[in-house]
Design an enzyme around this catalytic site. Structure first.
Site, PDB file in Angstrom:
ATOM      1  N   ASP A 276      28.846 -70.749  -0.430  1.00 25.48           N
ATOM      2  CA  ASP A 276      27.971 -71.191   0.652  1.00 25.48           C
ATOM      3  C   ASP A 276      28.589 -72.347   1.449  1.00 25.48           C
ATOM      4  OD1 ASP A 276      25.479 -71.137   2.078  1.00 25.48           O
ATOM      5  OD2 ASP A 276      24.824 -72.907   0.954  1.00 25.48           O
TER       6      ASP A 276
ATOM      7  N   HIS B  92      32.784 -74.415   5.075  1.00 28.18           N
ATOM      8  CA  HIS B  92      32.644 -75.731   5.717  1.00 28.18           C
ATOM      9  C   HIS B  92      33.652 -76.762   5.183  1.00 28.18           C
ATOM     10  CE1 HIS B  92      29.146 -73.916   7.338  1.00 28.18           C
ATOM     11  NE2 HIS B  92      28.300 -74.236   6.391  1.00 28.18           N
TER      12      HIS B  92
ATOM     13  N   LYS C 235      30.217 -79.085  15.248  1.00 28.31           N
ATOM     14  CA  LYS C 235      29.644 -80.435  15.198  1.00 28.31           C
ATOM     15  C   LYS C 235      30.493 -81.393  16.014  1.00 28.31           C
ATOM     16  CE  LYS C 235      27.492 -79.877  10.672  1.00 28.31           C
ATOM     17  NZ  LYS C 235      26.075 -80.223  10.738  1.00 28.31           N
TER      18      LYS C 235
ATOM     19  N   HIS D 272      29.467 -73.201  11.518  1.00 30.98           N
ATOM     20  CA  HIS D 272      28.830 -74.152  12.444  1.00 30.98           C
ATOM     21  C   HIS D 272      29.375 -75.574  12.307  1.00 30.98           C
ATOM     22  CE1 HIS D 272      26.080 -75.139   9.101  1.00 30.98           C
ATOM     23  NE2 HIS D 272      25.764 -76.228   9.785  1.00 30.98           N
TER      24      HIS D 272
ATOM     25  N   LYS E 118      23.500 -79.658  -3.434  1.00 28.60           N
ATOM     26  CA  LYS E 118      22.120 -79.757  -2.949  1.00 28.60           C
ATOM     27  C   LYS E 118      21.388 -80.760  -3.829  1.00 28.60           C
ATOM     28  CE  LYS E 118      21.701 -75.404  -0.573  1.00 28.60           C
ATOM     29  NZ  LYS E 118      21.955 -75.904   0.790  1.00 28.60           N
TER      30      LYS E 118
HETATM   31  C1  BG6 Z   1      24.788 -73.642   5.775  1.00 29.73           C
HETATM   32  C2  BG6 Z   1      24.464 -73.345   4.334  1.00 29.73           C
HETATM   33  O1  BG6 Z   1      25.938 -72.943   6.166  1.00 29.73           O
HETATM   34  O2  BG6 Z   1      24.998 -75.033   5.943  1.00 29.73           O
HETATM   35  C3  BG6 Z   1      23.248 -74.136   3.882  1.00 29.73           C
HETATM   36  O3  BG6 Z   1      24.207 -71.950   4.172  1.00 29.73           O
HETATM   37  C4  BG6 Z   1      23.426 -75.607   4.172  1.00 29.73           C
HETATM   38  O4  BG6 Z   1      22.990 -73.942   2.497  1.00 29.73           O
HETATM   39  C5  BG6 Z   1      23.861 -75.839   5.617  1.00 29.73           C
HETATM   40  O5  BG6 Z   1      22.198 -76.257   3.932  1.00 29.73           O
HETATM   41  C6  BG6 Z   1      24.233 -77.281   5.866  1.00 29.73           C
HETATM   42  O6  BG6 Z   1      24.427 -77.487   7.225  1.00 29.73           O
HETATM   43  P1  BG6 Z   1      24.202 -78.901   7.892  1.00 29.73           P
HETATM   44  O7  BG6 Z   1      24.566 -78.696   9.316  1.00 29.73           O
HETATM   45  O8  BG6 Z   1      22.739 -79.244   7.673  1.00 29.73           O
HETATM   46  O9  BG6 Z   1      25.102 -79.858   7.186  1.00 29.73           O
END
Ligand code: BG6
Length: 488
Positions: free
Chosen positions: A237, A242, A184, A180, A342
């Site tokens: 994760d 990402h 953005k 995802h 986190k």
């Molecule tokens: C997700 C993870 O892919 O991305 C989560 O599994 C994380 O652990 C999240 O909190 C963060 O996404 P964003 O868009 O809030 O930065």
């Protein structure tokens, strides 16, 4: 607003969500689909079939959606009438992914000749069974598309297994591996910043750039997701997907076009150029952390080991910092520092590109330091800042850092769609550019696996950091050693 013809494939659209009662569906997917519906970005023929193990009837399902999903739509976007119209699109299909008969029932519920988009947001271990049974039930045809949520597998071997199995039923052009972050607005804007301007490109390389930092800091803890998270950790994760995707966009060569393969070919080259870590590199260039009790958002919060469903003594990392290298001419000797965690001090994602200092210090009145940085803030707000030196007014020749600050919030007053909304619309329109190709995903695991395995071999406890801090001291030492520091 898109004209209906652009959306009109001539086929009714059945969006079928596996894991339809899950957290992601409630918090992200249904709100994103509502927004797409609100803005006329779903074909009029759309129906959303949510599957789940619960033996709900439609009204019990709708009550669940009211309770668990509606609250995730920002107040200003909520419209009762539109919401009721949206609920009309929803169908609930009870389904156990191990039961072939349930897939036949799903085939009955899906319209004959519909364009089917299968959204797989279950545990990745179920993806293979789901795809096999979809095919057995005759639900997969050449118009079908499948969206695979991350993490796709937990290592290269399991990712290959999933890709093989999905590939038996879907062509690569039908597979949408979602990350995802690629949806953005700010991340897509990075591509425009790099390739829509010519002034940066001549400087965008070694030795003009001395280092790159990528931070994705989260304020939240593991919350109710420990069941998933404890077997996953920050590397799988966040970093494997990402952060590596952000690194790819920073480091890639200009693609020849924006077609999916042109962009993904360039990202793949970056992933393949990432230097592999040996055990000694892992010990020296990576830092794992785990949060302990601390203060976040003015509240005392528990440590990771005290969170619900975390097994006692867990060594799962909630923080990773590491020094990576992209072994190409462009990036020779430029360290890429990645950091995510986190329960950090605040939510903040940014990329900092540090430029080399002038070769000769002409202004001795000013102590040294980094002269120029490009800071690209991705969240919570989008901003692009260029740090440059200016003369301090006065009789001397003293310099001071000032910032050129692009105010993107006021430059563009338009609504910014959420990542999931934008990516779901891409799926409906058949645009693959912002999704990962199979070889890209596997190359990311090829790089990540030796690090995760090396941590297993070293078998060390992650370094403790207080919730609400910027991570363990070792993460600061990692940069200090090279003469850099994290920019908060
Ligand atoms: C997700 C993870 O892919 O991305 C989560 O599994 C994380 O652990 C999240 O909190 C963060 O996404 P964003 O868009 O809030 O930065």
């Amino acid at each position: 607003m898109t004209s209906p013809t652009e959306l009109d494939t001539g086929l009714p659209l059945d969006m079928i969500i596996f894991g339809g009662m899950g957290d992601l569906a409630m918090r992200k997917l249904l709100p994103a689909l509502y927004m797409a519906y609100l803005h006329g970005n779903l074909p009029a023929s759309t129906r959303i079939l949510s599957t789940g193990r619960q033996a709900f009837d439609r009204s019990a399902y709708l009550a669940h959606v009211e309770e668990h999903s509606r609250g995730f739509i920002a107040g200003a976007n909520f419209n009762e009438q539109t919401w009721n119209g949206f609920l009309q699109l929803l169908v609930y299909v009870p389904l156990d992914v191990q039961e072939a008969a349930d897939f036949n029932a799903l085939a009955q519920a899906s319209r004959a000749g519909a364009q089917r988009v299968f959204y797989l947001s279950t545990a990745p271990a179920l993806f293979i069974a789901i795809c096999d049974k979809l095919a057995d039930a005759g639900l997969v045809d050449r118009n079908a598309r499948v969206v695979l949520e991350k993490p796709l597998g937990r290592d290269l071997a399991s990712a290959v297994d999933i890709n093989e199995a999905v590939g038996r039923h879907f062509a690569e052009s039908q597979i949408y591996r979602i990350d995802h972050y690629l949806g953005k607005e700010t991340v897509q804007n990075l591509m425009v910043l790099r390739f829509g301007n010519s002034i940066l490109e001549p400087l965008w390389r070694a030795p003009n750039i001395s280092s790159v930092q990528i931070t994705v800091a989260e304020e939240v803890g593991v919350g109710s997701r420990a069941g998933f998270y404890d077997g996953t950790g920050a590397m799988r994760d966040m970093v494997q997907n990402h952060l590596l995707q952000l690194l790819c966009i920073v480091a890639m060569e200009p693609p020849t076009s924006l077609t999916p393969d042109a962009v993904r070919d360039e990202k793949l080259k970056v992933l393949r150029s990432l230097r592999r870590f040996r055990l000694a590199d892992i010990a020296r260039d990576t830092v794992r952390g785990q949060y302990v009790r601390g203060v976040s958002g003015n509240q005392e919060v528990p440590g990771y080991l005290e969170e619900r469903n975390v097994p006692p003594g867990s060594k799962t990392e909630t923080f990773v910092a590491l020094r990576a290298h992209v072994d190409t001419w462009r990036w020779s000797k430029v360290p890429f520092y990645l950091r995510t965690g986190k329960r950090m001090a605040r939510r903040s994602s940014k990329i900092v590109v540090e430029f080399a200092n002038p070769p000769f210090p002409l202004f001795p009145e000013t102590p040294g330091g980094v002269a120029n940085r490009l800071v690209i803030e991705l969240q919570p707000e989008e901003a692009i800042k260029l740090q440059i030196m200016a003369k301090q007014p006065g009789t001397g020749m003293q310099m001071q850092q000032v910032e050129l600050n692009l105010d993107l919030q006021s430059a563009f007053q338009q609504r910014r769609a959420e990542a999931y909304e934008r990516l779901l619309i891409d799926v409906v329109r058949g645009r693959l550019t912002h999704f990962m190709r199979r070889d890209e995903l596997e190359a990311a695991w090829e790089w990540a696996d030796p690090i995760i395995n090396g941590w297993g071999t070293l078998d060390e406890k992650p370094h403790a950091y207080a919730a609400g801090s910027w991570g363990p001291a070792e993460a600061f030492a990692l940069l200090a050693r090279d003469g850099f520091s994290w920019i908060e």
